[in-house]
Design a protein around this motif. Sequence first.
Motif, PDB file in Angstrom:
ATOM      1  N   ALA A 132      28.912  40.280  29.962  1.00 58.00           N
ATOM      2  CA  ALA A 132      29.735  39.529  28.903  1.00 58.00           C
ATOM      3  C   ALA A 132      30.465  38.605  29.450  1.00 58.00           C
ATOM      4  CB  ALA A 132      30.329  40.289  27.906  1.00 58.00           C
ATOM      5  N   LEU A 133      30.251  37.329  28.863  1.00 55.02           N
ATOM      6  CA  LEU A 133      30.985  36.250  29.534  1.00 55.02           C
ATOM      7  C   LEU A 133      31.875  35.716  28.318  1.00 55.02           C
ATOM      8  CD1 LEU A 133      31.321  34.046  31.662  1.00 55.02           C
ATOM      9  CD2 LEU A 133      29.678  32.692  30.656  1.00 55.02           C
ATOM     10  N   GLN A 134      32.975  35.511  28.771  1.00 56.29           N
ATOM     11  CA  GLN A 134      34.046  34.735  27.980  1.00 56.29           C
ATOM     12  C   GLN A 134      34.197  33.294  28.330  1.00 56.29           C
ATOM     13  OE1 GLN A 134      38.370  35.543  27.650  1.00 56.29           O
ATOM     14  NE2 GLN A 134      37.938  36.394  25.375  1.00 56.29           N
ATOM     15  N   ILE A 193      25.143  36.080  42.518  1.00 58.49           N
ATOM     16  CA  ILE A 193      26.479  36.209  42.959  1.00 58.49           C
ATOM     17  C   ILE A 193      27.064  37.421  42.044  1.00 58.49           C
ATOM     18  CG2 ILE A 193      28.667  34.914  42.829  1.00 58.49           C
ATOM     19  CD1 ILE A 193      27.133  32.420  43.034  1.00 58.49           C
ATOM     20  N   SER A 194      27.845  38.184  42.894  1.00 63.25           N
ATOM     21  CA  SER A 194      28.567  39.253  42.241  1.00 63.25           C
ATOM     22  C   SER A 194      30.106  39.233  42.529  1.00 63.25           C
ATOM     23  CB  SER A 194      28.084  40.593  42.787  1.00 63.25           C
ATOM     24  OG  SER A 194      28.879  41.659  42.191  1.00 63.25           O
ATOM     25  N   VAL A 195      31.098  38.828  41.590  1.00 65.68           N
ATOM     26  CA  VAL A 195      32.455  38.745  41.670  1.00 65.68           C
ATOM     27  C   VAL A 195      33.017  39.814  40.784  1.00 65.68           C
ATOM     28  CG1 VAL A 195      34.417  37.386  41.642  1.00 65.68           C
ATOM     29  CG2 VAL A 195      32.047  36.526  42.215  1.00 65.68           C
ATOM     30  N   ASP A 196      33.785  40.787  41.457  1.00 64.90           N
ATOM     31  CA  ASP A 196      34.675  41.810  40.700  1.00 64.90           C
ATOM     32  C   ASP A 196      35.826  41.094  39.911  1.00 64.90           C
ATOM     33  OD1 ASP A 196      32.721  43.532  41.483  1.00 64.90           O
ATOM     34  OD2 ASP A 196      34.102  44.487  42.780  1.00 64.90           O
ATOM     35  N   GLY A 197      36.560  40.334  40.542  1.00 64.79           N
ATOM     36  CA  GLY A 197      37.800  39.461  40.165  1.00 64.79           C
ATOM     37  C   GLY A 197      37.356  38.273  39.311  1.00 64.79           C
ATOM     38  N   SER A 198      38.239  37.494  39.345  1.00 65.60           N
ATOM     39  CA  SER A 198      38.349  36.189  38.634  1.00 65.60           C
ATOM     40  C   SER A 198      37.208  35.301  39.552  1.00 65.60           C
ATOM     41  CB  SER A 198      39.432  35.358  38.390  1.00 65.60           C
ATOM     42  OG  SER A 198      40.189  35.007  39.587  1.00 65.60           O
ATOM     43  N   SER A 199      36.724  34.313  38.584  1.00 70.95           N
ATOM     44  CA  SER A 199      35.727  33.337  39.345  1.00 70.95           C
ATOM     45  C   SER A 199      36.323  31.862  38.874  1.00 70.95           C
ATOM     46  CB  SER A 199      34.358  33.417  39.214  1.00 70.95           C
ATOM     47  OG  SER A 199      34.006  34.866  39.257  1.00 70.95           O
ATOM     48  N   ASP A 200      36.476  31.012  39.611  1.00 67.38           N
ATOM     49  CA  ASP A 200      36.903  29.686  39.518  1.00 67.38           C
ATOM     50  C   ASP A 200      36.046  28.812  40.208  1.00 67.38           C
ATOM     51  OD1 ASP A 200      39.449  30.595  37.925  1.00 67.38           O
ATOM     52  OD2 ASP A 200      40.011  31.281  39.614  1.00 67.38           O
ATOM     53  N   PHE A 201      35.683  27.837  39.306  1.00 70.73           N
ATOM     54  CA  PHE A 201      34.674  26.729  39.802  1.00 70.73           C
ATOM     55  C   PHE A 201      35.144  25.206  39.488  1.00 70.73           C
ATOM     56  CE2 PHE A 201      32.255  30.600  38.875  1.00 70.73           C
ATOM     57  CZ  PHE A 201      31.805  30.785  40.455  1.00 70.73           C
ATOM     58  N   THR A 202      35.455  24.486  40.610  1.00 65.62           N
ATOM     59  CA  THR A 202      36.066  23.180  40.223  1.00 65.62           C
ATOM     60  C   THR A 202      35.328  22.201  41.007  1.00 65.62           C
ATOM     61  OG1 THR A 202      38.187  23.912  40.086  1.00 65.62           O
ATOM     62  CG2 THR A 202      38.090  21.629  40.507  1.00 65.62           C
ATOM     63  N   THR A 208      32.223  39.573  36.719  1.00 66.79           N
ATOM     64  CA  THR A 208      33.049  40.732  35.901  1.00 66.79           C
ATOM     65  C   THR A 208      34.277  40.191  35.476  1.00 66.79           C
ATOM     66  OG1 THR A 208      31.938  42.293  37.488  1.00 66.79           O
ATOM     67  CG2 THR A 208      33.768  42.907  35.940  1.00 66.79           C
ATOM     68  N   GLY A 209      35.037  39.479  36.074  1.00 66.44           N
ATOM     69  CA  GLY A 209      36.366  38.825  35.742  1.00 66.44           C
ATOM     70  C   GLY A 209      36.364  37.568  35.087  1.00 66.44           C
TER      71      GLY A 209
END
Length: 399
Positions: free
Chosen positions: A363-365, A314-323, A340-341
């Motif tokens: 890198a993941l925050q 999976i490639s995401v340039d913006g934010s990724s939100d998983f619920t 990325t985001g």
Amino acid sequence: AGSLTVTGDSSFTVDNGQSISVDDAANEFTGAVTFAASAGQLNNVTVVDTTALELQDGLNVGGALDVTAAGISQAAGASGVAVTGSADFTVGDGESIILGNTNNTLAGAVTFTASTGLLGDVTVADTTALELQDDLDVGGSLVVTAAGISQAAGLNGIAVTGTSDFTATGDTAIDLTNSANDFTGSVLLSTTGTTGDASVTDANEIDLGTSTVGNNLVVEAVTAGDITNTGGSLTVTGDSSFTVDDGRSISVDDTANAFTGTVEFAVSGGGVAQLNNVTIVDTTALELQDDLDVGGALNVTAAGIAQAAGANGISVDGSSDFTVGNGQSITLDNTNNTLTGAVTFAASSGGQINDLTVVDSTALQLQDGLDVGGALNVTAAGITQAAGANGEVFVKMRE
């Protein structure tokens, strides 16, 4: 050779296999109008009425039926209208055609036309398969019920200003894939059975309303719009595929959506074409496809979240939100993932995630306040955590 003006009822009867044509452009039938064969079946029937015309129940035409009136409806009854040949219905600008008796049998080609301007509402029910004409232009709402719904090839497609409601009865399909279609209002789809596929294409944006699909759902917005889902929930037993043009978004976010099969989000065109934002809500567990490429934000809410195996991730340039639901897990373990985001993981209603696994080639925050009741497994090209009021990641290992 002249017009008929009848204040009361009108009845026309011929012998078996004969035709009736009362087609003067100035005819005015105020009362009920009936057409009958003394024995057997009528051949062709043509009627013109400058007033609104209600077709009788039990009208049985072995040839062609041609009706022109200020508005067209049909009487209630157990028989409906039966036409072996073509059936052509014409009304004035903004007037409606309502042929909703579920016993209708329109075996030949069927057309709906406004003499000038646009049709109002159009409702048609047919016990046989129905092919909608090219260049059907409805200014109101379109409601179609038939044993299979398709459309004729052509350059113009179907245009509907209001809602479009399509129901395929039995184990039959809906196939409305002309790239010139333009459904301005919400589109509702209903099929049943293992061959009950539903496919719909729109030249512009398309909004999906309450739909139940017995097998596969295929939706495409061709060039100039997004796919949205503001009109009601989607329940799909088979697989679901949503396709938009480069840089457009897909949002299937009704809180009652249920996608039982696989779900695919795609962008038309090749090369570097990319989706913009993708939002999905699924009351069942959801497996995200391999090679999902999102240029904007990805927002996924499901009973549980996993991803398919594959070479791309999976490639995401913006934010990724998983619920996910309380106590459910998130597993995003493809080593080719590129998030990325900002990335957030949550359980709905203030609950707690069970197990959480994430792999990121960048890198993941980790978010502040991440709450995991099971195991946390993070692999990334650098791992940090966001500053915040909680100051830590909560992980409660299972005993």
